[in-house]
Write an enzyme that holds these catalytic residues in place. Structure first.
Site, PDB file in Angstrom:
ATOM      1  N   PHE B  67       0.818  -1.220   0.000  1.00 50.48           N
ATOM      2  CA  PHE B  67       0.000   0.000   0.000  1.00 50.48           C
ATOM      3  C   PHE B  67       0.846   1.262   0.000  1.00 50.48           C
ATOM      4  O   PHE B  67       0.347   2.352  -0.234  1.00 50.48           O
ATOM      5  CB  PHE B  67      -1.002   0.007   1.162  1.00 50.48           C
ATOM      6  CG  PHE B  67      -0.371  -0.017   2.534  1.00 50.48           C
ATOM      7  CD1 PHE B  67      -0.243  -1.209   3.222  1.00 50.48           C
ATOM      8  CD2 PHE B  67       0.083   1.153   3.132  1.00 50.48           C
ATOM      9  CE1 PHE B  67       0.331  -1.237   4.482  1.00 50.48           C
ATOM     10  CE2 PHE B  67       0.651   1.127   4.391  1.00 50.48           C
ATOM     11  CZ  PHE B  67       0.790  -0.072   5.065  1.00 50.48           C
ATOM     12  N   ASP B  68       2.123   1.114   0.266  1.00 43.90           N
ATOM     13  CA  ASP B  68       2.927   2.333   0.329  1.00 43.90           C
ATOM     14  C   ASP B  68       4.406   1.967   0.383  1.00 43.90           C
ATOM     15  O   ASP B  68       4.780   0.941   0.953  1.00 43.90           O
ATOM     16  CB  ASP B  68       2.557   3.121   1.593  1.00 43.90           C
ATOM     17  CG  ASP B  68       3.190   4.497   1.617  1.00 43.90           C
ATOM     18  OD1 ASP B  68       3.681   4.947   0.567  1.00 43.90           O
ATOM     19  OD2 ASP B  68       3.186   5.124   2.686  1.00 43.90           O
ATOM     20  N   TYR B 113      -4.380   1.593  12.132  1.00 39.15           N
ATOM     21  CA  TYR B 113      -5.513   2.458  11.820  1.00 39.15           C
ATOM     22  C   TYR B 113      -6.841   1.979  12.385  1.00 39.15           C
ATOM     23  O   TYR B 113      -7.892   2.533  12.058  1.00 39.15           O
ATOM     24  CB  TYR B 113      -5.614   2.664  10.304  1.00 39.15           C
ATOM     25  CG  TYR B 113      -4.504   3.547   9.783  1.00 39.15           C
ATOM     26  CD1 TYR B 113      -4.535   4.917  10.014  1.00 39.15           C
ATOM     27  CD2 TYR B 113      -3.419   3.023   9.113  1.00 39.15           C
ATOM     28  CE1 TYR B 113      -3.520   5.742   9.567  1.00 39.15           C
ATOM     29  CE2 TYR B 113      -2.394   3.837   8.657  1.00 39.15           C
ATOM     30  CZ  TYR B 113      -2.446   5.193   8.888  1.00 39.15           C
ATOM     31  OH  TYR B 113      -1.447   6.013   8.458  1.00 39.15           O
TER      32      TYR B 113
END
Lengths: 606, 424
Positions: B67-68, B113
């Site tokens: 994702f990153d 998160y």
């Protein structure tokens, strides 16, 4: 007719004459007079519809030098003609060819100024057509320029954006589809115009990290900042059904792509805590720049966090509370505006930040940041003053969401602050209701909560259980607040036994009676007497009043309200009385409850 | 390169390995963050809280989807450690790393998160896998000007900081060139440390400290004892100082919105006196703090009675004038002009003529100053000459402006005093 014919051929003849004279001259021997004659004759040809002949002259290889030097003088009449002719008119076709030729042949420096001048002089409905017409030539010329290229690109972009800025931005779906002034198309054309220069910067950056073509990069950055402020900040950027390629969403993506390509996106998003590298020699310019950029940066944040443009290159390791903290400045900027487009962007950005957070997870310490105290106050302003209903509603929702995210101490501080700062009985009533909810949680949850019981609560209750102006308080205007306060008090005396006294309400009972209940009694009696007298008065005067002698008129948002009939006035007075009755009944109930409990305790003690 | 090879095919394998034999590094020992060192660091030093850390990383979801990655952006990722800027797992994880180390982290949603996720990339309740390389770290530059560098030895509680005007109890030890010149326990008001021979840098740094925090502060001369030095401690002009400070306790000063008008006006009279005292002693940074309080209390105050607003205006006028004077002395000309502008436009429009005169003077000084700087930039031989010239040219204009300001300041000070007395 023949006379007319002779006149027009005269124009072509004149042009031929000056051309022939100049053909034999050296470039350096052209005189100012020649320039004038050429311009006048050329202009006349165009005005009289002899574009085809003019084109021939320009295409003639022998005239190359003349056109190179003098051609740019024709830009102004040429643009006028092109815009005046209908599309697909042969004459327009010829004019466009002339423009093409000029771009190929003319001295870039002069032609550049000529083109820029045309853009500068246009206004109103002509702006977009003119810009669209000249973008391509301007781009070609700029690419040919040897000196001061970055400066010239910057100047062109600034000029174009400045000319566009006064135009209204289409907002509704219909307006966007119609694109009456051509702004949507024009904006996207400007991006295409900028692309070769972006590529140039990118190429240079790849070549070496030292030599970065800073000047051109900076000009492009300025253009992006300007575009974020106008049109993007004002534009509607939500996806619209039935529009496949939303022009402003497309434009926004392109702008973000440029920022990303020139590697300025991340520094911009983290501008405020990275300490901006100073582009400006002059500190003063930098300050101005910073102030101007607040709007642009707010728009950029909106695009990233709400519309998710460019989010792919955004680091996914930041904590939600930190993101909220970073965005608070932007949210504040947006909520301080009055335009629908900006307020709704501010609210959306706020929502997107809050939704990333879990309830009760935000530390009260964040309230030390000024924005965290300011933004809820701004929300209250929108809630109470904004004429647009859906924004008022959303503001209230955001306030609720914001309160939910804080820990108990944060909620407590926020309530205190809002009670003190909001001069609106409805909002205060709402806050008081929220306080009641928190007390309820504290009393029912297993782990006790120091902020909504005991001495902290008492000091909060001090702000709630009193009448702002004693017995003289306008009870009608404050009815929301008073009802909420009475409800809270009723809840406290029912829920909290005097023996427990968890909330501390029994400790301050005397004070409550003195500051709140007693003056409320007095106030109710006075108000009721006053309104009853007024009703009596009105009824007695009813027949006479029919003569309709309006004492004053009322206007709401510049619309004159119809004069109230006596019937309507009576209705209002009765509804006021009804409110007083309501307050009185709850007040009576509260006092009864207190009496019963106090007596019970006394009996126990005996 | 090394970081790339390992993660490509066997990302999931690593996640499994982490779950199996990763070290639980959470303080709560709840297996929320598990760590395996892939490549040990080449240095034994770990970053301290508040340090600016530089890392390269790559993040994946449980399904192996990346994702990153900071490498995709071609730029190391920079953040302040232990400040809640990043997800909890990172604040915990990176603090355990050594310089040069590469490690894997497996993070439960409670340390990432959570249930909310982070749109659009992180779904609800996602366990995250990271590979992190700690490239470098350095002490926190408190005001982004290199003047105060802080390294935190022990983190304080909560997030609350003393504000200007707060009463603090601290223990401090001051060092200069390796010699300890000061060691004491002291209680004072932030912004007034000078009364206890404490340099302004400590006041400024305290506003960024938390209760119980123990840190080392490296002060540049501007934040230390400056050009004057401190003869009492035998400290020369423009000396660099090192302080070790523990913030034992503090009581915050009331925020503006917590005070009512009467309180603000009473306090304004007190701090104005204090500001003037500092100004006379040439302690301009300290004076700015005092005058600034008046502005923050009264500038946005509305709903005043006629009498109150008169008193408030005279305080504000004096505060802005004196602030402008301080900024002139501190050579912060933009700020000086800003004060004048505000004063002229907002508080006392009649004062316009006199005020704009000052603004003009200041602008001139400023322009001159900048022109000089440009002309002599990088020309070391001409430095001395430049300084002399600058000083000579400035004193002329500055003095004039100052004279005007002083006269005005004194005048309003008198009026202000009277007003305040009347009010009390």
């Amino acid at each position: 007719m023949p006379e007319e014919q002779s006149q027009t051929t005269m124009a072509v003849d004149e042009l031929q004459a000056i051309i022939q004279r100049c053909q034999i001259l050296e470039e350096s021997d052209f005189r100012g007079e020649d320039f004038n004659l050429f311009q006048v004759a050329g202009q006349k040809c165009l005005e009289d519809g002899y574009a085809a002949q003019l084109l021939e002259v320009i295409q003639n290889e022998k005239n190359k030098v003349i056109i190179k030097n003098m051609g740019w003088n024709l830009i102004s009449p040429l643009v006028r003609c092109i815009l005046a002719y209908k599309q697909e008119d042969d004459k327009q076709e010829h004019c466009l060819k002339i423009l093409d030729q000029l771009v190929q042949l003319c001295n870039p420096k002069e032609l550049f100024l000529g083109l820029l001048e045309q853009i500068e002089q246009t206004s109103g409905e002509q702006v977009c057509p003119t810009v669209m017409l000249l973008l391509q030539p301007l781009q070609t010329v700029l690419l040919k320029l040897q000196n001061k290229k970055a400066y010239s690109v910057g100047l062109s972009l600034a000029m174009i954006m400045n000319q566009l800025t006064p135009l209204p931005v289409p907002y509704t779906k219909q307006q966007i589809q119609e694109d009456k002034l051509g702004l949507c198309r024009c904006c996207n054309a400007v991006v295409d115009f900028a692309k070769p220069f972006v590529n140039e910067v990118v190429k240079n950056m790849e070549k070496s990290s030292e030599y970065n073509n800073m000047e051109l990069k900076e000009e492009l950055l300025k253009f992006c900042m300007k575009s974020l402020k106008y049109p993007l900040l004002t534009a509607q950027l939500e996806q619209l059904e039935g529009i496949e390629e939303h022009p402003f969403r497309h434009f926004a993506t392109e702008i973000i792509d440029i920022l990303q390509d020139i590697r300025e996106l991340m520094p911009l998003v983290f501008l405020h805590h990275k300490g901006r590298r100073s582009y400006w020699e002059n500190q003063e310019f930098e300050d101005i720049e910073r102030k101007n950029s607040a709007d642009s940066l707010a728009c950029l944040s909106y695009l990233m966090f709400v519309q998710h443009f460019g989010i792919n290159c955004f680091p996914m390791v930041f904590s939600p509370s930190y993101l909220l903290q970073c965005n608070m400045t932007h949210i504040e900027v947006l909520l301080n505006r009055t335009e629908e487009s900006m307020l709704s962007k501010g609210l959306d950005l706020f929502e997107s930040c809050l939704l990333r957070m879990e309830d009760n997870s935000l530390s009260h310490q964040y309230l030390e940041f000024r924005d965290f105290i300011n933004v809820p106050q701004d929300l209250v302003k929108v809630m109470t003053l904004c004429p647009i209903e859906h924004l008022r509603k959303k503001s209230l929702n955001m306030l609720q969401l914001f309160i939910d995210k804080f820990d108990a101490e944060g909620k407590y501080t926020l309530f205190r602050c809002l009670l003190k700062t909001s001069n609106h009985a409805g909002v205060q009533g709402y806050i008081i209701q929220k306080i009641k909810d928190q007390i309820h949680l504290s009393l029912t949850k297993a782990h006790d909560n120091v902020w909504f019981t005991g001495h902290h609560l008492i000091s909060l209750l001090d702000l709630v259980l009193f009448l702002p102006e004693g017995a003289e308080t306008d009870l009608l205007q404050n009815s929301d607040r008073i009802m909420a306060s009475l409800n809270l008090l009723r809840y406290l005396v029912i829920k909290d036994c005097e023996s427990d006294n968890q909330t501390g309400v029994w400790t301050i009972l005397a004070k409550i009676e003195k500051n709140f209940l007693k003056p409320l009694h007095v106030g109710l009696n006075m108000s009721k007497a006053h309104y009853e007298a007024e009703i009596k008065n009105k009824k007695e005067n009813r027949r006479e009043a029919n003569k309709s002698n309006t004492v004053c008129s009322l206007t709401v948002s510049e619309e004159k309200m119809p004069a109230m009939t006596t019937e309507m006035q009576l209705q209002v007075l009765h509804s006021a009385l009804f409110t007083f009755d309501l307050i009185e009944s709850v007040l009576a109930r509260v006092e009864e409850l207190i009496e019963v409990k106090v007596k019970a305790v006394m009996a126990e003690n005996i | 390169m090394t970081t790339d090879e390992a993660t490509k095919p066997e990302g999931e394998v690593q996640a499994a390995a982490l779950a199996e034999r990763g070290e639980d590094i959470t303080p709560a020992q709840d297996r929320g963050v598990l760590k395996i060192i892939k490549r040990p660091g080449n240095d034994d030093e770990s970053p301290m809280i508040g340090d600016k850390v530089y890392v390269h990383y790559k993040g994946k979801l449980a399904n192996g989807k990346k994702f990153d990655s900071s490498r995709d952006r071609n730029e190391p990722f920079v953040f302040s450690l232990g400040k809640g800027q990043v997800i909890k797992a990172w604040d915990i994880g990176v603090a355990t790393m050594k310089k040069g180390e590469v490690c894997y982290l497996l993070c439960k949603p409670e340390y990432a998160y959570g249930a909310a996720g982070s749109a659009p990339k992180i779904p609800s309740n996602a366990t995250l896998f990271f590979e992190v390389e700690l490239l470098d770290f350095k002490g926190e530059d408190l005001f982004e000007d290199g003047g105060i560098i802080r390294r935190i030895k022990r983190k304080g509680e909560g997030y609350s900081n003393p504000n200007e005007g707060a009463t603090v109890e601290i223990h401090l030890e001051g060092f200069c060139g390796g010699t300890r010149f000061d060691c004491k326990d002291v209680k004072f008001v932030v912004g007034e440390g000078e009364d206890h021979d404490i340099p302004i840098g400590i006041d400024k740094a305290l506003e960024k400290m938390q209760r119980g925090e123990h840190c080392v502060l490296y002060l540049g001369p501007r934040y230390g004892f400056g050009e004057a030095g401190k003869p009492k401690y035998g400290i020369q002009a423009n000396a660099e100082l090192v302080y070790e400070v523990t913030l034992k306790n503090f009581e915050k000063a009331k925020e503006s919105w917590e005070m009512d008008t009467k309180e603000k006006l009473e306090q304004a009279a007190i701090v104005k006196e204090k500001g003037t005292m500092y100004f006379k002693e040439g302690k301009y940074l300290q004076a700015v703090i005092q005058y600034g309080k008046i502005v923050s209390w009264l500038e946005m105050e509305y709903g005043l009675s006629e009498k109150e607003s008169k008193a408030s205006d005279s305080f504000l006028l004096a505060a802005f004038l004196n602030l402008a004077m301080c900024y002139l002395k501190l050579r912060e000309y933009t700020k000086a002009v800003e004060c004048c502008d505000k004063k002229v436009l907002e508080v006392n429009p009649q004062n316009k003529a006199a005020r704009s005169q000052i603004s003009v003077c200041q602008k001139k000084t400023k322009e001159h100053n900048e022109r000089d700087r440009r002309i002599y930039a990088n020309m070391f031989t001409k430095f001395a000459e430049r300084d002399a010239k600058e000083a000579a040219s400035k004193t002329g204009v500055e003095k004039e402006a100052e004279k005007a300001t002083c006269a005005q300041g004194l005048e309003t000070a008198g009026a202000g005093g009277k007003e305040a007395e009347g009010h009390v």
